[in-house]
Write an enzyme that holds these catalytic residues in place. Structure first.
Site, short mmCIF file in Angstrom:
data_model
loop_
_atom_site.label_atom_id
_atom_site.label_comp_id
_atom_site.label_asym_id
_atom_site.label_seq_id
_atom_site.Cartn_x
_atom_site.Cartn_y
_atom_site.Cartn_z
N CYS A 32 49.67 8.88 62.97
CA CYS A 32 50.26 10.19 62.74
C CYS A 32 51.63 10.19 63.42
O CYS A 32 52.14 9.13 63.75
CB CYS A 32 49.35 11.32 63.23
SG CYS A 32 49.11 11.42 65.01
N ASN A 82 50.75 10.61 67.89
CA ASN A 82 49.60 9.90 68.42
C ASN A 82 48.93 10.65 69.57
O ASN A 82 48.47 10.06 70.53
CB ASN A 82 49.97 8.47 68.83
CG ASN A 82 48.78 7.57 69.13
OD1 ASN A 82 48.84 6.73 70.01
ND2 ASN A 82 47.70 7.73 68.41
N CYS A 84 47.11 13.87 68.57
CA CYS A 84 46.17 14.82 67.95
C CYS A 84 45.32 14.14 66.88
O CYS A 84 44.20 13.71 67.13
CB CYS A 84 46.91 15.99 67.31
SG CYS A 84 47.72 17.09 68.44
N ARG A 85 45.89 14.04 65.69
CA ARG A 85 45.11 13.58 64.54
C ARG A 85 44.70 12.12 64.62
O ARG A 85 43.53 11.79 64.39
CB ARG A 85 45.89 13.83 63.24
CG ARG A 85 46.09 15.30 62.94
CD ARG A 85 46.97 15.53 61.75
NE ARG A 85 48.33 15.11 62.06
CZ ARG A 85 49.30 15.00 61.17
NH1 ARG A 85 49.06 15.26 59.90
NH2 ARG A 85 50.51 14.63 61.53
N SER A 86 45.63 11.23 64.92
CA SER A 86 45.27 9.81 64.90
C SER A 86 44.28 9.43 65.99
O SER A 86 43.36 8.65 65.73
CB SER A 86 46.51 8.91 64.90
OG SER A 86 47.34 9.13 66.00
N ASP A 121 47.42 19.26 60.35
CA ASP A 121 48.01 19.02 61.67
C ASP A 121 47.76 20.25 62.54
O ASP A 121 48.32 21.31 62.29
CB ASP A 121 49.51 18.76 61.54
CG ASP A 121 50.15 18.34 62.86
OD1 ASP A 121 49.47 18.44 63.92
OD2 ASP A 121 51.32 17.93 62.84
#
Length: 153
Positions: A8, A11, A13-15, A123
Site C-alpha cells: 500500500c 505500509n 494500515c492496509r498492507s 483505506d
C-alpha cells in the site's frame, strides 16, 4: 517457495493487515509461505503499524506490533513470486518501478475475491476506527481465497 508481498502507500494500515491475515491463514492451513508487506512511499520506514490497525488485528487474535514499515525495493520484484497492491495507485506505481527483469506476478488484492475483481481495499487511515474493521474483513476474505489459490499450485 511461494512468497507474497502486500503493498500500500505507507505500509502502516492496509498492507500490514493483509500480511497478518495471510500469515494467519497460511498457518491455519499449515502452508509454507513467505509473507511480508511494504509501501511505495518511504514516510513510515521503521515505524510500527497504525495503532488502530494493531487493535483490529489484536481483536482477531493476531499481534502485528512488531511489524515495521519498509519501502518496496527493486529486488522485491525478483524475491517474491507475487506482489499484491491494495489499490490502483499503488499497482500503477509498482508497474512503473518494476525492473526489467521482474519475475513477480502483480495484482490487486481484491482480484482474488470473486465479484470484487478490479476493486481497491478501503483505506481506513483518514477515517474512524470502524474503517479498520471494514479493511480487516476485506483483507481476510482475500487472504483466504489467495491461500487456496497458492496451495493449489
Amino acid at each position: 517457495m511461494r512468497s507474497v508481498l502486500f503493498v500500500c502507500l505507507g505500509n502502516i494500515c492496509r498492507s500490514p493487515l493483509a500480511e497478518a491475515a495471510l500469515r494467519a491463514e497460511a498457518q491455519r492451513l499449515r502452508m509454507d509461505l513467505i509473507v511480508e508487506s511494504a509501501g511505495t512511499g518511504g514516510w513510515h520506514i521503521g515505524e510500527a503499524p497504525d495503532p488502530r490497525a494493531q487493535a483490529v488485528a489484536r481483536r482477531h487474535g493476531v499481534d502485528i506490533s512488531s511489524y515495521q514499515g519498509r519501502q518496496v525495493k527493486p529486488a522485491d520484484f525478483r524475491r517474491f513470486t507475487h506482489i499484491i497492491a491494495l489499490d490502483h495507485d499503488n499497482l500503477a506505481n509498482l508497474r512503473r518501478i518494476a525492473p526489467a527483469d521482474a519475475t513477480a506476478e502483480l495484482s490487486l488484492l481484491l482480484d482474488h475475491v470473486p465479484g470484487r475483481e478490479g476493486q481497491a481495499v478501503a483505506d481506513p487511515y483518514f477515517g474512524d476506527d470502524d474503517g479498520f474493521d471494514v479493511t480487516w474483513a476485506e483483507v481476510t476474505q482475500a487472504a483466504q481465497n489467495l491461500a487456496i489459490k497458492l496451495r493449489g499450485r
